[in-house]
Structure formats: structure tokens, C-alpha cells
Design an enzyme around this catalytic site. Structure first.
Site, mmCIF file in Angstrom:
data_model
loop_
_atom_site.group_PDB
_atom_site.id
_atom_site.type_symbol
_atom_site.label_atom_id
_atom_site.label_comp_id
_atom_site.label_asym_id
_atom_site.label_seq_id
_atom_site.Cartn_x
_atom_site.Cartn_y
_atom_site.Cartn_z
ATOM 1 N N ILE A 34 0.825 -1.200 0.000
ATOM 2 C CA ILE A 34 0.000 0.000 0.000
ATOM 3 C C ILE A 34 0.865 1.258 0.000
ATOM 4 O O ILE A 34 0.527 2.261 -0.633
ATOM 5 C CB ILE A 34 -0.959 -0.015 1.208
ATOM 6 C CG1 ILE A 34 -1.981 -1.149 1.043
ATOM 7 C CG2 ILE A 34 -1.667 1.324 1.371
ATOM 8 C CD1 ILE A 34 -2.817 -1.422 2.276
ATOM 9 N N ASP B 229 13.785 2.804 10.478
ATOM 10 C CA ASP B 229 13.293 1.729 11.338
ATOM 11 C C ASP B 229 12.239 2.367 12.232
ATOM 12 O O ASP B 229 12.552 3.127 13.144
ATOM 13 C CB ASP B 229 14.436 1.148 12.167
ATOM 14 C CG ASP B 229 13.979 -0.013 13.051
ATOM 15 O OD1 ASP B 229 12.755 -0.283 13.096
ATOM 16 O OD2 ASP B 229 14.834 -0.634 13.701
ATOM 17 N N ARG C 274 4.066 12.018 16.643
ATOM 18 C CA ARG C 274 4.658 12.984 17.583
ATOM 19 C C ARG C 274 5.591 13.945 16.852
ATOM 20 O O ARG C 274 5.542 15.167 17.062
ATOM 21 C CB ARG C 274 5.410 12.243 18.684
ATOM 22 C CG ARG C 274 6.017 13.139 19.761
ATOM 23 C CD ARG C 274 6.706 12.304 20.832
ATOM 24 N NE ARG C 274 7.178 13.136 21.933
ATOM 25 C CZ ARG C 274 8.343 13.779 21.946
ATOM 26 N NH1 ARG C 274 9.155 13.681 20.907
ATOM 27 N NH2 ARG C 274 8.696 14.503 22.994
ATOM 28 N N TYR D 91 -3.089 -8.402 16.547
ATOM 29 C CA TYR D 91 -3.234 -7.413 15.486
ATOM 30 C C TYR D 91 -4.398 -6.466 15.779
ATOM 31 O O TYR D 91 -4.286 -5.249 15.618
ATOM 32 C CB TYR D 91 -3.449 -8.137 14.161
ATOM 33 C CG TYR D 91 -3.400 -7.243 12.949
ATOM 34 C CD1 TYR D 91 -2.194 -6.714 12.493
ATOM 35 C CD2 TYR D 91 -4.556 -6.938 12.236
ATOM 36 C CE1 TYR D 91 -2.145 -5.903 11.368
ATOM 37 C CE2 TYR D 91 -4.519 -6.135 11.115
ATOM 38 C CZ TYR D 91 -3.309 -5.616 10.683
ATOM 39 O OH TYR D 91 -3.268 -4.813 9.565
ATOM 40 N N LYS E 182 -4.255 -2.366 16.080
ATOM 41 C CA LYS E 182 -4.963 -1.497 15.140
ATOM 42 C C LYS E 182 -6.072 -0.688 15.815
ATOM 43 O O LYS E 182 -6.401 0.409 15.365
ATOM 44 C CB LYS E 182 -5.510 -2.324 13.972
ATOM 45 C CG LYS E 182 -4.410 -2.850 13.050
ATOM 46 C CD LYS E 182 -3.580 -1.727 12.443
ATOM 47 C CE LYS E 182 -2.546 -2.211 11.460
ATOM 48 N NZ LYS E 182 -1.766 -1.124 10.834
ATOM 49 N N THR F 216 -1.496 -7.806 -1.026
ATOM 50 C CA THR F 216 -0.127 -7.338 -0.787
ATOM 51 C C THR F 216 0.732 -8.499 -0.316
ATOM 52 O O THR F 216 0.232 -9.554 0.065
ATOM 53 C CB THR F 216 -0.096 -6.242 0.297
ATOM 54 O OG1 THR F 216 -0.550 -6.818 1.535
ATOM 55 C CG2 THR F 216 -0.981 -5.070 -0.080
#
Length: 269
Positions: A16, A66, A128, A174, A178, A209
Site C-alpha cells: 500500500i 526503522d 509525535r 493485530y 490497530k 499485498t
């Protein structure tokens, strides 16, 4: 779509993220920084965007990042500002999926922590830092011909999931990460509205993907649900939603979980 500014994509080297870089280049973006843990992939995508770009002043660069390192995220954004002067759009696509567990009681602690580091901490580090940069930027009109639409200092899109808004068996690690990404997005949107910065969360279903293909390989017998439309999403379809949420066409949209799911969530039981 009125995409004319500068974009940075975290996780832009594949899937994506790659589709997003290409969509923005085709839509008229002036500059793109492709940030990815795989520098070679990021460089390849930067080259692809140059071939696809429609803005005559287009430039693209690549940088290693990273996302679980605050220092690495800050360094990438420092390069973005140095090279392009301004960040108009920031997209956070970097993240990972997880092997399934039967129930919370049998889940793997290390896997849970890994997912939170990648999906939650990484998103937090980007938000941030990029919001602090955007707050210092000069506001620009959303639409010169429509001053009632206000001004903008930037737009940010995070990558959630249908599991930001729902749950499914075996996906606790997961799902937790999320849900947290959506919570971060909403909090960031609330904090940022007064600065003319919008923050939204695209929530795709299973998309064609490499990450989804690897998820299926890691979980024998798993079949990715396709919902009423009967197919997986395409990366380009998710990228189109991201482009809309960054563009002034969505100037009154912030803090939104934007589902791009082929109707899967309306068919969940």
C-alpha cells in the site's frame, strides 16, 4: 484531486505504501520521500515515481527508516524538511501482521509485544514528530477560490484496518494494535485541528499485498475473507482513499476511520 505538495510515506517500499507513492506522483505531487526499512525497495519506488510523475518540478528521494526507533523516525523527517522544505502530507504505512492464536490464553507474549512496537509505537513516533513540524509551518488555503474552507498546515493518514473497528477470531494481537492506531489517530486529530492539521485513519480489509500473502503462508488453512464483493482489495484502491484524505477535497474530514473493505464489515456476524 489537488495534490500539489510534498509527501513522506513510512513503509513506502512495498504494498500500500508503494501504491500511495505512485498515486501521489500521478496526481501532481511536487516531492516524495520514500521511507522504508528496506532502502533498496525505497530507492526502487522513488525511481518509479519519477517515471510516473506529472508535476514538471517533481523530485523523489529514498531513506532508510526503522519505525520502532524514535531516532530513526526523527532522522527521516529531518531529511524530509532539509530536502523539500515542507511536509504537506504524511502517510504511515509501516507495520506488520501476526500469526493467529486460538484465544488470548494461548497467545504468544513476544508476538504481542512485537506487534505493539511496530504498529502502535511506530505510529506514535511518527505522529509525535511530524505534527510538531507541521505546527511550525505557514498555513496555506485549502482552496484559494473557496476561503470558507479554511487553511491547512498539513494532512496525516495512518493505516488502520477493519480490525480497528471490529474483531475476528484469532486476531487478538493485530486487533489490539490497530484499535490503538485508531485511538492515536483520533487523539492526534483532536489536538491538531486548531493548527489546521487533519489526521485520519484508512481502515482497509484484506488487500492483495505481500504482507497478506505472508500471513496466509504463516497460518495454514487460513482463507482471507473477501466479503460481498468477492475479491481482495487492490493496493491502488487503498492509495486512492489515502490521496482523498490528504487532499483539500476532504477539508472537513478529520479523526475519521475510513473503511475501504469491499463491504466485509457490513457482512460480519
Amino acid at each position: 484531486m489537488d495534490i500539489t505538495g510534498n509527501l513522506v510515506v513510512f513503509g513506502g517500499g512495498a504494498g500500500i505504501g508503494r501504491a500511495t507513492c505512485l498515486a501521489f506522483a500521478k496526481a501532481g505531487a511536487r516531492g516524495i520521500l520514500v521511507a522504508d526499512i528496506n532502502l533498496g525497495s525505497a530507492q526502487d519506488v522513488a525511481t518509479e515515481t519519477k517515471a510516473a510523475a506529472t508535476n514538471p518540478d517533481f523530485r523523489a528521494e529514498a531513506v532508510h527508516v526503522d519505525i520502532i526507533s524514535e531516532e530513526s523516525v526523527n532522522s527521516a523527517l529531518k531529511q524530509m524538511v532539509h530536502s523539500f522544505g515542507r511536509i504537506d502530507y504524511c502517510v504511515v504505512c509501516a507495520g506488520a501482521a501476526a500469526k493467529r492464536c486460538l484465544e488470548i490464553a494461548d497467545s504468544n507474549v513476544a508476538e504481542f509485544i512485537r506487534l505493539q512496537n511496530l504498529n502502535v509505537n511506530g505510529t506514535y513516533f511518527v505522529l509525535r514528530a511530524v505534527l510538531a513540524i507541521m505546527q511550525s509551518q505557514e498555513p496555506r488555503p485549502n482552496f484559494a477560490e473557496s476561503p470558507d474552507r479554511g487553511t491547512t498546515r498539513g494532512a496525516v493518514v495512518t493505516l488502520g484496518s477493519i480490525l480497528s473497528c471490529s474483531v475476528e477470531p484469532g486476531g487478538m494481537q493485530y486487533t489490539t494494535s490497530k484499535h490503538a492506531v485508531l485511538g492515536l489517530t483520533k487523539s492526534a486529530a483532536l489536538d491538531s485541528a486548531k493548527y489546521g492539521i487533519r489526521v485520519n485513519c484508512v481502515c482497509p480489509a484484506y488487500t492483495d499485498t505481500g504482507m497478506v500473502k505472508q500471513l496466509i503462508l504463516d497460518n495454514p488453512g487460513m482463507v482471507a475473507p473477501t466479503g460481498p464483493m468477492g475479491r481482495l482489495g487492490r493496493p491502488e484502491e487503498i492509495a486512492d482513499a489515502i490521496a482523498f484524505l490528504c487532499s483539500p477535497r476532504s477539508s472537513y474530514v478529520t479523526g475519521c476511520p475510513f473503511l475501504v473493505d469491499g463491504g466485509i464489515t457490513i457482512s460480519y456476524h
